[in-house]
Design a protein around this motif. Sequence first.
Motif, short mmCIF file in Angstrom:
data_model
loop_
_atom_site.label_atom_id
_atom_site.label_comp_id
_atom_site.label_asym_id
_atom_site.label_seq_id
_atom_site.Cartn_x
_atom_site.Cartn_y
_atom_site.Cartn_z
N ARG A 157 3.66 12.78 6.40
CA ARG A 157 4.06 11.53 5.75
C ARG A 157 3.70 10.37 6.68
O ARG A 157 4.10 10.34 7.85
CB ARG A 157 5.54 11.55 5.43
CG ARG A 157 5.90 12.68 4.46
CD ARG A 157 7.40 12.90 4.33
NE ARG A 157 8.09 11.78 3.74
CZ ARG A 157 8.18 11.55 2.44
NH1 ARG A 157 7.59 12.36 1.58
NH2 ARG A 157 8.84 10.51 1.97
N LEU A 158 2.97 9.40 6.13
CA LEU A 158 2.48 8.27 6.90
C LEU A 158 3.00 6.96 6.31
O LEU A 158 3.06 6.81 5.09
CB LEU A 158 0.95 8.23 6.89
CG LEU A 158 0.20 9.50 7.29
CD1 LEU A 158 -1.29 9.31 7.06
CD2 LEU A 158 0.48 9.85 8.74
N ARG A 159 3.32 6.05 7.17
CA ARG A 159 3.69 4.69 6.75
C ARG A 159 2.51 3.77 7.05
O ARG A 159 1.91 3.84 8.13
CB ARG A 159 4.93 4.23 7.50
CG ARG A 159 5.52 2.92 7.01
CD ARG A 159 6.94 2.73 7.53
NE ARG A 159 7.06 3.05 8.94
CZ ARG A 159 8.03 3.81 9.44
NH1 ARG A 159 8.93 4.34 8.64
NH2 ARG A 159 8.10 4.04 10.74
N GLY A 160 2.14 2.91 6.08
CA GLY A 160 1.05 1.97 6.30
C GLY A 160 -0.05 2.11 5.26
O GLY A 160 0.00 2.96 4.37
N GLU A 201 8.44 1.30 2.44
CA GLU A 201 7.16 0.64 2.70
C GLU A 201 6.03 1.47 2.12
O GLU A 201 6.17 2.67 1.89
CB GLU A 201 6.96 0.47 4.21
CG GLU A 201 8.02 -0.38 4.89
CD GLU A 201 7.76 -0.52 6.38
OE1 GLU A 201 6.57 -0.44 6.77
OE2 GLU A 201 8.72 -0.67 7.14
N PRO A 202 4.86 0.83 1.90
CA PRO A 202 3.71 1.59 1.40
C PRO A 202 3.30 2.68 2.39
O PRO A 202 3.43 2.50 3.61
CB PRO A 202 2.61 0.52 1.27
CG PRO A 202 3.33 -0.78 1.22
CD PRO A 202 4.57 -0.60 2.05
N GLY A 203 2.83 3.78 1.87
CA GLY A 203 2.42 4.87 2.76
C GLY A 203 1.61 5.91 2.03
O GLY A 203 1.16 5.71 0.89
N LEU A 204 1.41 7.05 2.69
CA LEU A 204 0.64 8.16 2.15
C LEU A 204 1.37 9.47 2.35
O LEU A 204 2.07 9.65 3.35
CB LEU A 204 -0.72 8.27 2.85
CG LEU A 204 -1.88 7.37 2.43
CD1 LEU A 204 -3.10 7.71 3.27
CD2 LEU A 204 -2.19 7.51 0.96
N ARG A 205 1.20 10.38 1.40
CA ARG A 205 1.60 11.77 1.56
C ARG A 205 0.35 12.61 1.61
O ARG A 205 -0.43 12.65 0.65
CB ARG A 205 2.48 12.22 0.41
CG ARG A 205 3.86 11.59 0.36
CD ARG A 205 4.52 11.87 -0.96
NE ARG A 205 4.43 13.27 -1.35
CZ ARG A 205 4.55 13.70 -2.61
NH1 ARG A 205 4.73 12.84 -3.59
NH2 ARG A 205 4.47 14.99 -2.88
N LEU A 206 0.10 13.28 2.72
CA LEU A 206 -1.04 14.16 2.88
C LEU A 206 -0.56 15.61 2.82
O LEU A 206 0.22 16.04 3.67
CB LEU A 206 -1.74 13.91 4.22
CG LEU A 206 -2.31 12.50 4.45
CD1 LEU A 206 -2.80 12.36 5.87
CD2 LEU A 206 -3.43 12.23 3.45
N THR A 207 -0.98 16.33 1.81
CA THR A 207 -0.60 17.73 1.65
C THR A 207 -1.78 18.62 1.99
O THR A 207 -2.87 18.45 1.42
CB THR A 207 -0.12 18.03 0.23
OG1 THR A 207 0.96 17.16 -0.11
CG2 THR A 207 0.35 19.47 0.10
N TYR A 208 -1.57 19.56 2.91
CA TYR A 208 -2.60 20.50 3.32
C TYR A 208 -2.24 21.89 2.79
O TYR A 208 -1.11 22.36 2.99
CB TYR A 208 -2.72 20.53 4.84
CG TYR A 208 -3.08 19.19 5.44
CD1 TYR A 208 -4.40 18.79 5.60
CD2 TYR A 208 -2.06 18.31 5.84
CE1 TYR A 208 -4.71 17.55 6.14
CE2 TYR A 208 -2.37 17.06 6.37
CZ TYR A 208 -3.70 16.69 6.52
OH TYR A 208 -4.00 15.46 7.06
#
Length: 381
Positions: free
Chosen positions: A230-233, A192-199
Motif C-alpha cells: 500500500r502506497l501513499r502518493g 490521501e490518494p494512493g495505490l494498492r499493488l497486488t502481487y
Amino acid sequence: MEGIWRGAPLVGALIVCCALVAGGCGDDSSAGGVQTADPARTFAPIVHLHPDERLMPADPLWFIARSALWFGDDGGCRNQKISVGKRLAGQQNAYIDWTFVTGLGHGPAYWREALLADCETDREAYRYYANQRTRPHDDGPGRAPGLRLGEGYYLDLMDWAREGDAVQRTGGRRRVPVPVYYQSRPAEIDGEPGLRLTYWLMFAMNEQPAARGRGDAMTHEGDWERVEVRLRGDDGEYEPVAVRLSTPGERTRELPWSAVRRVVAGAGARTHPVLLAARGSHTLYARPGRQRRQVELEDGKAVEAVDVAAGPCDACASWPTWQALEEARRQPWYGFGGAWGDRGPSDLTTGPLGPHGDDWPKGDPADDHRRARANRRLRRE
C-alpha cells in the motif's frame, strides 16, 4: 512459453545483503517518498523458499498445459471434461479439444450447458461461462446465479506435475524461473490518494504439513499467494505505508512498512520487502521460524496450522519478483472464474481463484466478445 526466466541475473550484492544483514540494506525509505515511474517494479518483493521445499512455483501457462479443464456438476449430473492442455496429447480426441487459453478468461469464454440426459430436470436450462465466478465451493460475491455450491469450472492438474517447475542454478545459487503477476489499483490511503499493488505468486500444489493431523483438510492443487503493498502518493512519488499478507483461513495480516525487512537492487532506497514462503503451504511471512494460525474447517471445527518459514539462506531458492514481473490483466487467462486445481470436497481442498477483477460478467456472450477485443488491444499496446 513455459518456465522462462525473464529479466537479468541476480545481483551478487543483493544476495549478500539478504543473507547477512537482518534489517535490509541500502538507504532507508521508511520516511518520505520515493520517486519512481514504475512503482509496481520498485516495490515488488523478494521471496525466499524454504530450503526443504519440494512443491515449487509454476507459471499459469505451465499449469494450464498440464491440466484438463472440467465442469463439475452436482445433483445427479455427471462432470464433463471440456479440454486438455498441450502436454496431454494422449487425452485429446474428437470430443476433447485443446485448451484455448483466452477462453478461460478474457473470452469468448468456454461455456457449459448443464442439463444432460442424466441430470435432474427440476430447474431451468442454464449456460455458464468460464470467466464467470464459478469456482466450486465458493460463495463469494459475484458468483454465477443459479449455480449449486459444488458446481463449477476447475483445472485438474496431472498428479505428475504437482511438484511444479524446477528451480534454476546460477553461480551456485538457486532462483525461481517463474514470472509474477501484479495488479495496480488507485486507492485512498489514510485519507490521501494512493495505490494498492497486488502481487500474485503461483505454486503448483499446496500442502499443510502440520495441522494436528488435519493437514489433508487444507491440501489442494494450485496455490495463488498474494502480497499487497500500500502506497501513499501519486504523480511519480510514493511513500510506502504497509504490506498486507493474505492467509487462507484467517484475516489478512497487515504489517507497517517500517516492520518489514527490505533490500535494494542497485543504487537507491531499499524498497523491496523480504518475504519467506513457508514449507508446503507457501504462506508468506516477514520473519523466519514456526508460525501458528487458526483455520476454520468445513465441519465448523478450528484447527491450529503450524507453518515453518526460513531464509534468506544459501540453500533457499530466491524469487526477486521485479525481475520477472508482468501485468495480470494483460494475460489471456486473466479473469478465469473457476478453480486453479482439482475440485475437492470442500472450499479448502479445492484449487483457488486466480487474478481477477472486481466485477464478474453475467454470462452474456456479447460481453465475452467485448472482453476479447479489449484483450487484443492490451496486447498491442
